[in-house]
Design a protein around this motif. Structure first.
Motif, PDB file in Angstrom:
ATOM      1  N   SER A  93      44.936  73.557  68.459  1.00  0.00           N
ATOM      2  CA  SER A  93      43.997  73.572  67.268  1.00  0.00           C
ATOM      3  C   SER A  93      44.831  73.013  65.798  1.00  0.00           C
ATOM      4  CB  SER A  93      43.428  74.893  66.931  1.00  0.00           C
ATOM      5  OG  SER A  93      44.516  75.783  66.875  1.00  0.00           O
ATOM      6  N   ASP A  94      46.168  72.812  66.241  1.00  0.00           N
ATOM      7  CA  ASP A  94      46.826  72.287  65.000  1.00  0.00           C
ATOM      8  C   ASP A  94      46.606  70.806  64.831  1.00  0.00           C
ATOM      9  OD1 ASP A  94      48.367  71.298  66.966  1.00  0.00           O
ATOM     10  OD2 ASP A  94      50.075  72.358  66.623  1.00  0.00           O
ATOM     11  N   ARG A 123      44.845  75.744  75.709  1.00  0.00           N
ATOM     12  CA  ARG A 123      43.492  75.753  74.841  1.00  0.00           C
ATOM     13  C   ARG A 123      42.341  75.300  75.649  1.00  0.00           C
ATOM     14  NH1 ARG A 123      41.191  72.680  70.283  1.00  0.00           N
ATOM     15  NH2 ARG A 123      39.839  74.155  69.049  1.00  0.00           N
ATOM     16  N   THR A 139      35.542  78.624  73.343  1.00  0.00           N
ATOM     17  CA  THR A 139      36.656  77.903  72.946  1.00  0.00           C
ATOM     18  C   THR A 139      37.879  79.140  72.686  1.00  0.00           C
ATOM     19  OG1 THR A 139      35.799  75.810  72.094  1.00  0.00           O
ATOM     20  CG2 THR A 139      38.080  76.186  71.710  1.00  0.00           C
ATOM     21  N   GLU A 141      42.247  80.217  73.777  1.00  0.00           N
ATOM     22  CA  GLU A 141      43.417  79.907  73.618  1.00  0.00           C
ATOM     23  C   GLU A 141      44.412  81.089  74.242  1.00  0.00           C
ATOM     24  OE1 GLU A 141      44.753  78.042  70.015  1.00  0.00           O
ATOM     25  OE2 GLU A 141      43.906  79.765  68.972  1.00  0.00           O
TER      26      GLU A 141
END
Length: 186
Positions: A93-94, A123, A139, A141
């Motif tokens: 997500s980064d 993820r 979604t 992680e």
């Protein structure tokens, strides 16, 4: 409460490919899910797949509304019934561009007393249906993503030792973690 016998590694039924569920909200499906939940809770599991109790259907359950004593440091994963799942690896997500694998310790109720470092995508997006046929699309992680991937592997005839890359980090829990109250099996 009706809990079923959990099949152990070596049983050929664990290596079969599970069939898709075609009818939702049936008495048979609800009974299967109740049996799976009872079985998972009796074993303090983090998840369970239908093939682990000898049922060749694409049904997995995982999560809890309370901390699991065998995973006290793990974040809560919502109690979920997931049917006919599809997993899509996602980049972090980064802003990364490719899906990343991370290793962490895993065990399995079908492989009692053993643990190993297993690579999993960090993820993922998973889709599927609940027992009523309502769609699920999440979604996730970390630990949540790991549990989902582990349980869904059972639907394609894979046990976590088949994913181990470094067998120097695979062994009996009481040997790997002497004197510690380490997490046991998923």
């Amino acid at each position: 409460m009706t809990h079923q016998t959990i099949l152990k590694m070596g049983d050929p039924r664990l290596l079969r490919i599970a069939q898709a569920v075609t009818q939702f909200d049936t008495d048979e499906l609800h009974l299967l899910i109740t049996d799976m939940l009872d079985t998972m809770l009796a074993a303090d599991g983090a998840g369970l797949a239908a093939p682990q109790i000898g049922v060749d259907l694409q049904v997995v359950i995982f999560g809890s509304n309370a901390r699991n004593p065998r995973y006290p440091d793990a974040p809560l994963v919502p109690k979920t019934v997931l049917i006919n799942p599809v997993i899509t690896p996602l980049p972090p997500s980064d802003g990364g561009v490719t899906a990343l694998e991370v290793e962490d310790w895993e065990g399995c109720l079908s492989v009692p007393g053993l643990r190993a470092m297993v690579p999993r995508f960090s993820r993922i997006r998973y889709t599927g249906f609940d027992q009523y046929g309502d769609p699920i699309d999440r979604t996730v992680e970390g630990f949540h993503a790991r549990v989902v991937q582990h349980e869904c592997d059972h639907l394609i005839g894979k046990l976590y030792p088949m994913r181990v890359r470094d067998f120097s980090r695979f062994g009996f829990t009481d040997v790997l973690f002497p004197g510690l109250d380490a997490p046991q099996d998923d």
